[in-house]
Write a protein that holds these residues in place. Structure first.
Motif, PDB file in Angstrom:
ATOM      1  N   ASP A 175       0.815  -1.224   0.000  1.00 40.86           N
ATOM      2  CA  ASP A 175       0.000   0.000   0.000  1.00 40.86           C
ATOM      3  C   ASP A 175       0.848   1.275   0.000  1.00 40.86           C
ATOM      4  O   ASP A 175       0.516   2.265   0.636  1.00 40.86           O
ATOM      5  N   LEU A 176       1.941   1.258  -0.757  1.00 46.71           N
ATOM      6  CA  LEU A 176       2.904   2.362  -0.741  1.00 46.71           C
ATOM      7  C   LEU A 176       2.816   3.226  -1.998  1.00 46.71           C
ATOM      8  O   LEU A 176       2.481   2.746  -3.079  1.00 46.71           O
ATOM      9  N   TRP A 177       3.177   4.495  -1.822  1.00 50.43           N
ATOM     10  CA  TRP A 177       3.404   5.375  -2.973  1.00 50.43           C
ATOM     11  C   TRP A 177       4.547   6.322  -2.622  1.00 50.43           C
ATOM     12  O   TRP A 177       4.926   6.465  -1.462  1.00 50.43           O
ATOM     13  N   PHE A 178       5.098   6.952  -3.632  1.00 48.14           N
ATOM     14  CA  PHE A 178       6.344   7.706  -3.468  1.00 48.14           C
ATOM     15  C   PHE A 178       6.211   9.117  -4.040  1.00 48.14           C
ATOM     16  O   PHE A 178       5.542   9.333  -5.050  1.00 48.14           O
ATOM     17  N   ASP A 179       6.889  10.053  -3.389  1.00 47.64           N
ATOM     18  CA  ASP A 179       7.036  11.412  -3.897  1.00 47.64           C
ATOM     19  C   ASP A 179       8.515  11.710  -4.088  1.00 47.64           C
ATOM     20  O   ASP A 179       9.386  11.029  -3.529  1.00 47.64           O
ATOM     21  N   ILE A 180       8.781  12.746  -4.853  1.00 43.53           N
ATOM     22  CA  ILE A 180      10.150  13.117  -5.207  1.00 43.53           C
ATOM     23  C   ILE A 180      10.523  14.416  -4.509  1.00 43.53           C
ATOM     24  O   ILE A 180       9.742  15.374  -4.482  1.00 43.53           O
ATOM     25  N   ARG A 181      11.694  14.438  -3.956  1.00 41.79           N
ATOM     26  CA  ARG A 181      12.209  15.647  -3.307  1.00 41.79           C
ATOM     27  C   ARG A 181      12.694  16.625  -4.383  1.00 41.79           C
ATOM     28  O   ARG A 181      13.432  16.247  -5.297  1.00 41.79           O
ATOM     29  N   ILE A 182      12.272  17.864  -4.284  1.00 46.20           N
ATOM     30  CA  ILE A 182      12.769  18.898  -5.190  1.00 46.20           C
ATOM     31  C   ILE A 182      14.155  19.311  -4.712  1.00 46.20           C
ATOM     32  O   ILE A 182      14.326  19.758  -3.573  1.00 46.20           O
ATOM     33  N   ALA A 227      -0.981   3.627   3.234  1.00 46.77           N
ATOM     34  CA  ALA A 227      -2.386   3.709   3.632  1.00 46.77           C
ATOM     35  C   ALA A 227      -2.517   3.709   5.147  1.00 46.77           C
ATOM     36  O   ALA A 227      -1.586   3.319   5.859  1.00 46.77           O
ATOM     37  N   PRO A 228      -3.664   4.128   5.683  1.00 44.76           N
ATOM     38  CA  PRO A 228      -3.866   4.143   7.134  1.00 44.76           C
ATOM     39  C   PRO A 228      -3.653   2.774   7.764  1.00 44.76           C
ATOM     40  O   PRO A 228      -3.819   1.735   7.114  1.00 44.76           O
TER      41      PRO A 228
END
Length: 258
Positions: free
Chosen positions: A79-86, A190-191
């Motif tokens: 249940d994971l997702w990723f964001d990118i560091r600017i 996810a929670p």
């Protein structure tokens, strides 16, 4: 390098898999029980009947990585997702496409050359951490491991049905084995009590006993606490823990050096 997603009760909701680049998906396997394996459209490995919970599944995957992957692989929750560091800013952004995450997996593989356990920094506070990684912190939900660098006779992590990810991390740090958390990217999930996964059997008492077990194993650096909670099935309160990760590592390293 192979990637293993632990999944249970989420045949039609594979969040982690849906966020992976196609190149990574080629070497990614869903680990589930036999009844679910036939329902997934993606390649699966069904676990034996002895795998009955989160922790026995994690230990089974660790053993499989030792045997078939030369000791190197990645274990992920489903249940994971990723964001990118600017870069040069304390801000995050969503990937424009899945391939923008490829450097994350390349970085995991590179760090595993010298580090037994590598993770991705949680979204919380991840935007403000030094780049490209920090050492000796909280690793959950995604564990990239190099078992060739584990201490000899490292114990199994399946003593209790839940919290084996914390057990793995603390077991290494308390013996003076460093971890690294990538900060070029952050991970979210996810929670706690989302439908499926270990939410199908974890309850208030199990959470309490698991935290107390960790507290007994890793005192004085892991302290059991009660926290107010929302939307996690624990009626407003749950047992949790606070960990002095860096102090745990420093103490372990000093004993290892003797």
């Amino acid at each position: 390098m192979n990637y293993y997603i632990m999944t249970k009760g989420r045949v039609n909701k594979q969040i982690t898999l849906d966020h992976l680049p196609d190149k990574i998906k080629e070497n990614t396997f869903l680990i589930c029980d036999k009844t679910e394996a036939l329902k997934h459209e993606h390649q699966t490995i069904h676990a034996p009947s002895s795998v009955i919970d989160y922790s026995t599944k994690m230990q089974w995957i660790i053993d499989m990585i030792r045997e078939r992957d030369n000791g190197i692989g990645v274990i992920m929750d489903d249940d994971l997702w990723f964001d990118i560091r600017i870069q040069d800013k304390e801000k995050l952004r969503k990937p424009k496409n899945k391939d923008e995450l490829l450097p994350l997996f390349e970085q995991l593989e590179q760090l595993l050359i010298t580090t037994p356990l590598v993770g991705v920094h949680p979204r919380q506070f991840g935007h403000a951490k030094p780049l490209p990684y920090v050492s000796n912190g909280k690793i959950v939900c995604l564990q990239a491991i190099n078992t060739n660098l584990f201490p000899s006779n490292f114990p199994a992590v399946d003593e209790f049905p839940i919290l084996s990810d914390v057990r793995l991390n603390c077991g290494l740090l308390s013996r003076g084995y460093e971890n690294k958390l990538i900060t070029n990217f952050v991970v979210d999930w996810a929670p706690c009590m989302a439908e499926g996964g270990c939410s199908s059997y974890r309850d208030y008492e199990m959470q309490k006993k698991g935290c107390e077990m960790l507290g007994n194993m890793f005192e004085p650096f892991l302290k059991v606490v009660k926290k107010k909670s929302k939307n996690d099935g624990f009626n407003g309160e749950r047992y949790d823990f606070n960990v002095q990760w860096k102090r745990m590592y420093a103490e372990g390293l000093s004993k290892r050096s003797i």
